[in-house]
Design a protein around this motif. Sequence first.
Motif, short mmCIF file in Angstrom:
data_model
loop_
_atom_site.label_atom_id
_atom_site.label_comp_id
_atom_site.label_asym_id
_atom_site.label_seq_id
_atom_site.Cartn_x
_atom_site.Cartn_y
_atom_site.Cartn_z
N UNK A 95 -26.49 -23.54 65.90
CA UNK A 95 -27.72 -23.20 65.19
C UNK A 95 -27.91 -21.70 65.05
N UNK A 96 -27.75 -20.94 66.12
CA UNK A 96 -27.96 -19.50 66.06
C UNK A 96 -26.97 -18.79 65.16
N UNK A 97 -25.63 -18.96 65.42
CA UNK A 97 -24.66 -18.27 64.58
C UNK A 97 -24.74 -18.65 63.10
N UNK A 98 -24.97 -19.93 62.79
CA UNK A 98 -25.03 -20.34 61.38
C UNK A 98 -26.32 -19.92 60.71
N UNK A 99 -27.39 -19.68 61.50
CA UNK A 99 -28.65 -19.26 60.88
C UNK A 99 -28.55 -17.85 60.31
N UNK A 100 -27.53 -17.10 60.74
CA UNK A 100 -27.31 -15.78 60.17
C UNK A 100 -26.77 -15.87 58.75
N UNK A 101 -26.15 -17.00 58.41
CA UNK A 101 -25.53 -17.19 57.10
C UNK A 101 -26.37 -18.12 56.23
N UNK B 130 -16.48 -25.47 70.84
CA UNK B 130 -15.71 -24.73 71.83
C UNK B 130 -15.85 -23.24 71.50
N UNK B 131 -16.30 -22.47 72.50
CA UNK B 131 -16.54 -21.05 72.29
C UNK B 131 -15.51 -20.17 72.98
N UNK B 132 -14.47 -20.76 73.54
CA UNK B 132 -13.48 -19.99 74.31
C UNK B 132 -12.33 -19.49 73.45
N UNK B 133 -12.42 -19.64 72.17
CA UNK B 133 -11.40 -19.16 71.25
C UNK B 133 -11.85 -17.80 70.71
N UNK B 134 -11.06 -17.17 69.86
CA UNK B 134 -11.52 -15.91 69.26
C UNK B 134 -12.78 -16.07 68.42
N UNK B 135 -13.15 -17.28 68.11
CA UNK B 135 -14.37 -17.56 67.36
C UNK B 135 -14.94 -18.87 67.86
N UNK B 136 -15.74 -19.54 67.03
CA UNK B 136 -16.30 -20.84 67.37
C UNK B 136 -15.46 -21.91 66.71
N UNK C 4 -15.61 -20.67 62.90
CA UNK C 4 -16.42 -19.53 62.49
C UNK C 4 -16.04 -18.33 63.34
N UNK C 5 -15.75 -17.23 62.67
CA UNK C 5 -15.44 -15.97 63.34
C UNK C 5 -16.39 -14.93 62.76
N UNK C 6 -16.98 -14.13 63.64
CA UNK C 6 -17.94 -13.13 63.21
C UNK C 6 -17.56 -11.78 63.76
N UNK C 7 -17.69 -10.78 62.92
CA UNK C 7 -17.52 -9.40 63.36
C UNK C 7 -18.86 -8.70 63.15
N UNK C 8 -18.89 -7.43 63.37
CA UNK C 8 -20.14 -6.68 63.22
C UNK C 8 -20.72 -6.75 61.81
N UNK C 9 -19.84 -6.79 60.79
CA UNK C 9 -20.34 -6.73 59.42
C UNK C 9 -19.86 -7.87 58.51
N UNK C 10 -19.27 -8.92 59.08
CA UNK C 10 -18.80 -10.03 58.24
C UNK C 10 -18.69 -11.30 59.08
N UNK C 11 -18.67 -12.44 58.39
CA UNK C 11 -18.47 -13.74 59.04
C UNK C 11 -17.50 -14.54 58.19
N UNK C 12 -16.60 -15.25 58.85
CA UNK C 12 -15.65 -16.12 58.17
C UNK C 12 -15.95 -17.54 58.61
N UNK C 13 -16.12 -18.42 57.62
CA UNK C 13 -16.43 -19.81 57.89
C UNK C 13 -15.34 -20.67 57.26
N UNK C 14 -14.63 -21.43 58.08
CA UNK C 14 -13.55 -22.30 57.62
C UNK C 14 -14.03 -23.74 57.75
#
Length: 127
Positions: A50-56, A83-89, A103-113
């Motif tokens: 919910x939190x990470x996706x609410x940013x997008x 699972x949050x133990x990977x480089x992303x969600x 989902x992988x997020x950096x300071x200025x972008x998010x990647x959603x697969x």
Amino acid sequence: MNTPDPYPAPGVHAAEETHRPRTARPPREPYDPSPTNPDDDGYEDGNALAGPLSEIFTPDMTRALTHCAGCGTTGPMALLRLYEHAPGLVARCPTCGDVVLRMVRTEDAAWLDLRGTVSLDIPLTAP
């Protein structure tokens, strides 16, 4: 005489399809959705998205219905195993264990697969 496949692969003409060897998909290993000790599996439920996706996305994404590309299960995103133990969600289907969302997020972008979901039905009204 070889009959052309009425549903050839994308980008393949029906005439070419008759010369293409068919391969069967190997059977999947059975997935045990209820491990002996669920605490050792290392996942949270899909509500943690919910939190990470609410940013997008503006609507509450935990209510969105996902349709697993692997087994066809349809259900709310809140039921995915996160699972949050990977480089992303990484969110997996609770039925077959296939990856539905990454989902992988950096300071200025998010990647959603979303290649593991056939569709995503997002409710636009409050419950």
